[in-house]
Write an enzyme that holds these catalytic residues in place. Structure first.
Site, short mmCIF file in Angstrom:
data_model
loop_
_atom_site.label_atom_id
_atom_site.label_comp_id
_atom_site.label_asym_id
_atom_site.label_seq_id
_atom_site.Cartn_x
_atom_site.Cartn_y
_atom_site.Cartn_z
N GLY A 24 9.84 -5.35 10.15
CA GLY A 24 9.13 -6.44 10.81
C GLY A 24 8.17 -6.03 11.90
O GLY A 24 7.85 -6.83 12.79
N SER A 25 7.63 -4.80 11.84
CA SER A 25 6.72 -4.40 12.93
C SER A 25 5.41 -5.18 12.88
O SER A 25 4.84 -5.52 13.93
CB SER A 25 6.46 -2.89 12.90
OG SER A 25 5.85 -2.52 11.69
N LEU A 107 4.70 -12.59 -5.82
CA LEU A 107 4.72 -14.05 -5.83
C LEU A 107 3.95 -14.54 -7.04
O LEU A 107 2.84 -14.09 -7.32
CB LEU A 107 4.11 -14.59 -4.53
CG LEU A 107 4.91 -14.23 -3.28
CD1 LEU A 107 4.12 -14.58 -2.03
CD2 LEU A 107 6.26 -14.92 -3.28
N ASN A 121 -1.97 -10.68 2.74
CA ASN A 121 -1.06 -9.54 2.71
C ASN A 121 -1.72 -8.38 3.42
O ASN A 121 -2.96 -8.32 3.52
CB ASN A 121 -0.76 -9.15 1.26
CG ASN A 121 0.23 -8.02 1.15
OD1 ASN A 121 1.23 -7.97 1.88
ND2 ASN A 121 -0.02 -7.07 0.26
N HIS A 123 -1.82 -4.14 3.25
CA HIS A 123 -1.46 -3.03 2.35
C HIS A 123 -1.85 -1.71 3.02
O HIS A 123 -2.95 -1.60 3.58
CB HIS A 123 -2.20 -3.20 1.01
CG HIS A 123 -1.87 -2.11 0.04
ND1 HIS A 123 -0.69 -2.08 -0.66
CD2 HIS A 123 -2.54 -1.00 -0.32
CE1 HIS A 123 -0.66 -1.01 -1.41
NE2 HIS A 123 -1.77 -0.32 -1.22
N ASP A 155 -3.69 -12.67 -4.81
CA ASP A 155 -3.88 -13.37 -6.09
C ASP A 155 -2.75 -12.92 -7.01
O ASP A 155 -1.79 -12.30 -6.56
CB ASP A 155 -5.29 -13.13 -6.65
CG ASP A 155 -5.54 -11.66 -6.97
OD1 ASP A 155 -4.57 -10.87 -6.97
OD2 ASP A 155 -6.71 -11.31 -7.22
N GLU A 156 -2.89 -13.20 -8.31
CA GLU A 156 -1.75 -12.91 -9.19
C GLU A 156 -1.66 -11.44 -9.58
O GLU A 156 -0.72 -11.02 -10.23
CB GLU A 156 -1.79 -13.83 -10.42
CG GLU A 156 -1.47 -15.26 -10.02
CD GLU A 156 -1.09 -16.16 -11.18
OE1 GLU A 156 -0.23 -15.77 -11.99
OE2 GLU A 156 -1.70 -17.25 -11.28
N VAL A 158 -1.82 -7.12 -8.53
CA VAL A 158 -1.12 -6.30 -7.53
C VAL A 158 -2.15 -5.79 -6.53
O VAL A 158 -3.03 -4.98 -6.89
CB VAL A 158 -0.39 -5.12 -8.22
CG1 VAL A 158 0.23 -4.19 -7.16
CG2 VAL A 158 0.69 -5.65 -9.15
N GLU A 188 -2.19 -0.91 11.35
CA GLU A 188 -1.86 -2.26 10.84
C GLU A 188 -1.56 -3.23 11.97
O GLU A 188 -1.95 -4.40 11.91
CB GLU A 188 -0.62 -2.19 9.93
CG GLU A 188 -0.86 -1.51 8.61
CD GLU A 188 0.39 -1.48 7.74
OE1 GLU A 188 0.24 -1.25 6.54
OE2 GLU A 188 1.50 -1.70 8.24
C1 GRF Z 1 3.73 -2.38 6.13
O1 GRF Z 1 3.50 -1.04 6.38
C2 GRF Z 1 2.76 -2.93 5.13
O2 GRF Z 1 1.69 -2.09 4.89
C3 GRF Z 1 3.52 -3.07 3.86
O3 GRF Z 1 4.86 -3.22 4.24
C4 GRF Z 1 5.08 -2.61 5.50
C5 GRF Z 1 5.94 -3.54 6.31
O4 GRF Z 1 6.36 -2.96 7.51
N1 GRF Z 1 3.00 -4.18 3.08
P1 GRF Z 1 6.97 -3.89 8.64
O5 GRF Z 1 8.19 -4.57 8.06
O6 GRF Z 1 5.92 -4.86 9.06
O7 GRF Z 1 7.35 -2.94 9.74
#
Ligand code: GRF
Length: 222
Positions: A24-25, A107, A121, A123, A155-156, A158, A188
């Site tokens: 959950g960072s 999803l 999302n 990534h 979207d649908e 990946v 991120e």
């Molecule tokens: C993130 O690094 C993101 O790129 C990916 O999942 C990871 C989740 O990390 N989609 P966190 O749970 O937010 O720490």
């Protein structure tokens, strides 16, 4: 005493639902940026398919509604009933945008149609390079010199939806998968709140796959 209407000077806050399966960072960075008034949004529901996920603890610590919803029998997607329960929870909470923050399940169309064009999302690569799992390891194995992270609409496919924002992270000579992953996650934590802030201010404009209205200098990589 009659209830007072909300003060007209208070900004309208976009209502977010966050889905995650892990530590959950990204959620913490987003929730804290919202609480600090840096993002004109509020997290109104946090859902996880993993009962012991750190994201649920972080949400509860912050006094935010946090719910485990069992995913059912599949490994990579939600069972239909479970997916309906996710949608029901989010709709009951009045969620406008759904933020995936490490949610490890695909999803399906039913979910996406419930929040059309409003599921994002993050990534850990510069898409369209290295979609799928362990993108930092894919980047290292491929030998790229620059990688990063991408916020995109879901979207649908990946990791295939329109790109809203990206940040770069250089690959260093002595990087291991763990060290590179850690620097990408640091990037991120800056990128995701910044993109959600742009969404909340209605700054992003769509032109097919191209989007305009958000840009960001790469956060310092080291
Ligand atoms: C993130 O690094 C993101 O790129 C990916 O999942 C990871 C989740 O990390 N989609 P966190 O749970 O937010 O720490």
């Amino acid at each position: 005493m009659k209830p007072q209407p909300p003060s007209s000077s208070a900004p309208r806050l976009l209502r977010l639902g966050v889905l995650g399966s892990g530590k959950g960072s990204n959620f913490v960075a987003l929730a804290d940026a919202c609480a600090a008034g840096q993002v004109a949004a509020q997290v109104v529901s946090v859902l996880s398919d993993v009962e012991a996920a750190g994201i649920l603890d972080h949400a509860r610590t912050r006094g935010l509604p946090a719910t485990f919803i069992s995913p059912g029998k599949f490994r990579t997607k939600l069972e239909d009933d479970a997916e309906s329960e996710y949608v029901r929870n989010l709709q009951n909470a009045g969620v406008e945008w759904v933020v995936l923050a490490g949610f490890m399940r695909i999803l399906k169309g039913g979910f996406l149609r419930s929040f059309p064009g409003r599921v994002v999302n993050i990534h850990p690569s510069l898409l369209p390079a290295f979609p799928g799992l362990e993108a930092w390891r894919q980047a290292l194995d491929h030998g790229v010199k620059v990688t990063g992270c991408t916020v995109h609409l879901v979207d649908e496919g990946v990791d295939s939806g329109p790109i809203l924002g990206q940040a770069t992270v250089p690959v260093l000579d002595d990087d291991t998968p763990a060290s590179l992953h850690a620097r990408i996650q640091e990037a991120e934590r800056h990128l995701y709140p910044a993109v959600i802030a742009a969404i909340a201010q209605d700054r992003i404009r769509f032109d097919g796959r191209r989007t305009r209205g958000f840009s960001m200098n790469a956060p310092s990589a080291r």
